[in-house]
Motif scaffolding. Structure first.
Motif, short mmCIF file in Angstrom:
data_model
loop_
_atom_site.label_atom_id
_atom_site.label_comp_id
_atom_site.label_asym_id
_atom_site.label_seq_id
_atom_site.Cartn_x
_atom_site.Cartn_y
_atom_site.Cartn_z
N VAL A 1 79.44 -83.83 -63.76
CA VAL A 1 79.13 -84.24 -64.88
C VAL A 1 79.44 -85.78 -64.90
N GLU A 2 80.67 -86.02 -64.68
CA GLU A 2 81.38 -87.30 -64.61
C GLU A 2 80.85 -88.25 -63.63
N SER A 3 80.39 -87.73 -62.66
CA SER A 3 79.91 -88.33 -61.43
C SER A 3 78.40 -88.90 -61.59
N LEU A 4 77.89 -87.83 -62.29
CA LEU A 4 76.46 -88.20 -62.79
C LEU A 4 76.29 -89.06 -63.68
N LEU A 5 77.41 -89.28 -64.81
CA LEU A 5 76.99 -90.13 -65.78
C LEU A 5 77.54 -91.60 -65.34
N ALA A 6 78.37 -91.61 -64.33
CA ALA A 6 78.74 -92.96 -63.69
C ALA A 6 77.45 -93.35 -62.70
N PHE A 7 76.88 -92.39 -62.03
CA PHE A 7 75.80 -93.01 -61.39
C PHE A 7 74.69 -93.45 -62.22
#
Ligand code: URA
Length: 266
Positions: A8-14
């Protein structure tokens, strides 16, 4: 960190890197699960990738326009107009914006600049054209000797989600306030910044590249007021296409020349 949280964190950063900084709805919808997204057969008309916005019926819009007209007419000064806009609930953009963004500059200035809509920085600070595009606009105005000769506002007063272009109904609902601002400030000229502003205020369908650098007459809806209006390129466009700055520069010089032209003796 558990793998789901990391994903989720990686998707939000993307998304943040891609410029996605606003949610369009309160609840997430799995559009793959609901079958809303379907494969398009080759050769068929492509389906829109995003759902059409909820339809604003013309009677909803007409009612909101009538309410905006009444609220705008009751304002006898720009200070009262700003308060009337902040209290107005008829524009759907208000729901997702932090605050209303009205105007900045000298209310008695000879030039009224009308942009498209507040963006993220404007939504935070409550003033129009204060982000990167606004800073470029300020530098260009200063170079043309116009920095202290402007009053700046927009066609709508709340940030559209995700900085999308305001829709025609959103602009129509805010228009009585824009018109009242013009009537109260009585500028000598309007500078219409960007296609969404120029097309809406002049009722024209050409693109901004065809409209810019030409004088038009803006007329109030009761035809009582007529003010020269000059469309020009949006500074956000100039940030992406710096070579177009010379066109905007020519427009600003044309505006300065018209304001400073001595009145013809009778
Ligand atoms: N773009 C606009 O059109 N208006 C603003 O206030 C900021 C960015």
């Amino acid at each position: 960190m558990d793998p789901t949280a990391r994903a989720v964190e990686s998707l939000l950063a993307f998304w943040a890197d891609s410029g996605v900084d606003a949610a369009l709805a309160d609840a997430a919808e799995n559009r793959l699960a609901t079958g809303a997204v379907q494969a398009t057969p080759i050769g068929a008309d492509p389906q829109p990738l995003t759902p059409a916005p909820a339809a604003v019926t013309s009677s909803d819009t007409d009612l909101a326009i009538a309410q905006a007209r009444a609220a705008a007419a009751s304002a006898d000064s720009l200070v009262e107009l700003e308060a009337a806009i902040a209290a107005f609930d008829g524009c759907a953009l208000k729901a997702s914006a932090r605050r209303a963004v009205f105007a900045r500059g000298d209310p008695s200035a000879p030039i009224m600049i009308i942009g498209e809509a507040p963006g993220g920085d404007e939504d935070i600070q409550g003033l129009p054209f204060v982000g990167r595009a606004g800073q470029l606009l300020d530098r260009m105005l200063a170079a043309a000797g116009l920095a202290d000769r402007v009053f700046i506002t927009n066609t709508v007063f709340w940030r559209p989600p995700g900085n999308r272009t305001p829709t025609a109904p959103e602009q129509a609902i805010c228009a009585p306030f824009v018109e009242r601002a013009i009537a109260l400030a009585r500028p000598k000229a309007l500078l219409l910044v960007g296609g969404a502003s120029a097309k809406f205020l002049l009722g024209r369908s050409e693109g901004i590249l065809g409209l810019r650098g030409r004088w038009f007459e803006w007329r109030s809806s009761d035809e009582a007021l007529e003010i020269p209006a000059l469309p020009t390129l949006h500074p956000a466009f100039l940030l992406r296409q710096p070579a177009a700055k010379k066109k905007s520069w020519a427009d600003l010089l044309m505006l300065a020349e018209r304001l400073d032209r001595p009145a013809r003796p009778n």
